[in-house]
Design a protein around this motif. Structure first.
Motif, PDB file in Angstrom:
ATOM      1  N   PRO A  78       0.821  -1.222   0.000  1.00  0.00           N
ATOM      2  CA  PRO A  78       0.000   0.000   0.000  1.00  0.00           C
ATOM      3  C   PRO A  78       0.851   1.266   0.000  1.00  0.00           C
ATOM      4  O   PRO A  78       0.501   2.254  -0.656  1.00  0.00           O
ATOM      5  N   TYR A  79       1.984   1.244   0.711  1.00  0.00           N
ATOM      6  CA  TYR A  79       2.888   2.405   0.734  1.00  0.00           C
ATOM      7  C   TYR A  79       3.359   2.739  -0.685  1.00  0.00           C
ATOM      8  O   TYR A  79       3.345   3.898  -1.102  1.00  0.00           O
ATOM      9  N   LYS A  80       3.772   1.727  -1.447  1.00  0.00           N
ATOM     10  CA  LYS A  80       4.234   1.966  -2.820  1.00  0.00           C
ATOM     11  C   LYS A  80       3.092   2.446  -3.718  1.00  0.00           C
ATOM     12  O   LYS A  80       3.302   3.265  -4.604  1.00  0.00           O
ATOM     13  N   CYS A  81       1.887   1.944  -3.478  1.00  0.00           N
ATOM     14  CA  CYS A  81       0.742   2.390  -4.281  1.00  0.00           C
ATOM     15  C   CYS A  81       0.452   3.865  -4.029  1.00  0.00           C
ATOM     16  O   CYS A  81       0.180   4.617  -4.964  1.00  0.00           O
ATOM     17  N   ILE A  82       0.507   4.280  -2.770  1.00  0.00           N
ATOM     18  CA  ILE A  82       0.280   5.694  -2.449  1.00  0.00           C
ATOM     19  C   ILE A  82       1.384   6.554  -3.050  1.00  0.00           C
ATOM     20  O   ILE A  82       1.121   7.608  -3.639  1.00  0.00           O
ATOM     21  N   LEU A  83       2.626   6.110  -2.927  1.00  0.00           N
ATOM     22  CA  LEU A  83       3.761   6.841  -3.503  1.00  0.00           C
ATOM     23  C   LEU A  83       3.591   6.972  -5.014  1.00  0.00           C
ATOM     24  O   LEU A  83       3.805   8.045  -5.588  1.00  0.00           O
ATOM     25  N   ARG A  84       3.159   5.912  -5.651  1.00  0.00           N
ATOM     26  CA  ARG A  84       2.924   5.914  -7.094  1.00  0.00           C
ATOM     27  C   ARG A  84       1.832   6.921  -7.465  1.00  0.00           C
ATOM     28  O   ARG A  84       1.942   7.631  -8.453  1.00  0.00           O
ATOM     29  N   ASN A  85       0.790   6.990  -6.667  1.00  0.00           N
ATOM     30  CA  ASN A  85      -0.333   7.864  -6.981  1.00  0.00           C
ATOM     31  C   ASN A  85      -0.098   9.316  -6.583  1.00  0.00           C
ATOM     32  O   ASN A  85      -0.881  10.183  -6.972  1.00  0.00           O
ATOM     33  N   LEU A  86       0.947   9.600  -5.838  1.00  0.00           N
ATOM     34  CA  LEU A  86       1.266  10.989  -5.496  1.00  0.00           C
ATOM     35  C   LEU A  86       1.535  11.825  -6.741  1.00  0.00           C
ATOM     36  O   LEU A  86       1.351  13.039  -6.725  1.00  0.00           O
ATOM     37  N   THR A  87       1.927  11.175  -7.822  1.00  0.00           N
ATOM     38  CA  THR A  87       2.205  11.930  -9.045  1.00  0.00           C
ATOM     39  C   THR A  87       0.941  12.522  -9.653  1.00  0.00           C
ATOM     40  O   THR A  87       1.022  13.389 -10.513  1.00  0.00           O
ATOM     41  N   TYR A  88      -0.251  12.061  -9.214  1.00  0.00           N
ATOM     42  CA  TYR A  88      -1.489  12.700  -9.672  1.00  0.00           C
ATOM     43  C   TYR A  88      -1.513  14.178  -9.306  1.00  0.00           C
ATOM     44  O   TYR A  88      -2.158  14.970  -9.976  1.00  0.00           O
ATOM     45  N   LEU A  89      -0.799  14.542  -8.240  1.00  0.00           N
ATOM     46  CA  LEU A  89      -0.754  15.943  -7.821  1.00  0.00           C
ATOM     47  C   LEU A  89      -0.043  16.822  -8.845  1.00  0.00           C
ATOM     48  O   LEU A  89      -0.188  18.032  -8.832  1.00  0.00           O
ATOM     49  N   LEU A  90       0.735  16.201  -9.741  1.00  0.00           N
ATOM     50  CA  LEU A  90       1.427  16.951 -10.788  1.00  0.00           C
ATOM     51  C   LEU A  90       0.523  17.248 -11.981  1.00  0.00           C
ATOM     52  O   LEU A  90       0.908  17.993 -12.880  1.00  0.00           O
ATOM     53  N   GLY A  91      -0.649  16.647 -12.008  1.00  0.00           N
ATOM     54  CA  GLY A  91      -1.642  16.930 -13.039  1.00  0.00           C
ATOM     55  C   GLY A  91      -1.185  16.625 -14.447  1.00  0.00           C
ATOM     56  O   GLY A  91      -0.880  15.484 -14.781  1.00  0.00           O
ATOM     57  N   LEU A  92      -1.138  17.645 -15.282  1.00  0.00           N
ATOM     58  CA  LEU A  92      -0.842  17.465 -16.708  1.00  0.00           C
ATOM     59  C   LEU A  92       0.567  16.930 -16.959  1.00  0.00           C
ATOM     60  O   LEU A  92       0.790  16.258 -17.954  1.00  0.00           O
ATOM     61  N   ILE A  93       1.491  17.215 -16.063  1.00  0.00           N
ATOM     62  CA  ILE A  93       2.857  16.692 -16.232  1.00  0.00           C
ATOM     63  C   ILE A  93       2.821  15.172 -16.174  1.00  0.00           C
ATOM     64  O   ILE A  93       3.478  14.482 -16.958  1.00  0.00           O
TER      65      ILE A  93
END
Length: 111
Positions: A78-93
């Motif tokens: 779950p930690y890696k999944c959350i880390l992976r999804n943190l990039t959603y905060l970068l939006g269009l990038i």
């Protein structure tokens, strides 16, 4: 980008938005003092944690996808999944990286 993968994300985003409505309503009805800036974080938390259950969100389950580690082919923690999804905060990038190579991997997949 594969249409099914994009559709899985759209399903997950809609579910996160649908979670926002009853939670915010409960907070308003119970007169809990919540800063307006904090309410959208309910949606973000839903998106960040969506893959923590066996590497499959509801959208991924419906579309037949699962997250696996590229090296071990196991479901990430779950930690890696959350880390992976943190990039959603970068939006269009994050989305633009999918169009950079033919692999259709977003920035979070590289993380």
């Amino acid at each position: 980008m594969e249409f099914k993968r994009f559709l899985a994300f759209i399903i997950d985003a809609i579910i996160a938005l649908l979670l926002f409505i009853p939670i915010s309503t409960i907070l308003v009805l119970t007169r809990v003092e919540v800063c307006a800036v904090m309410l959208p974080w309910i949606i973000w938390i839903g998106l960040l944690c969506k893959d923590c259950f066996g590497g499959r969100s509801i959208g991924k389950r419906l579309m037949g996808y699962q997250i696996v580690d590229k090296n071990t082919f196991e479901t990430p923690s779950p930690y890696k999944c959350i880390l992976r999804n943190l990039t959603y905060l970068l939006g269009l990038i994050d989305i633009a990286t999918m169009f950079y190579k033919k692999e259709w991997r977003r920035l979070g997949d590289y993380v």
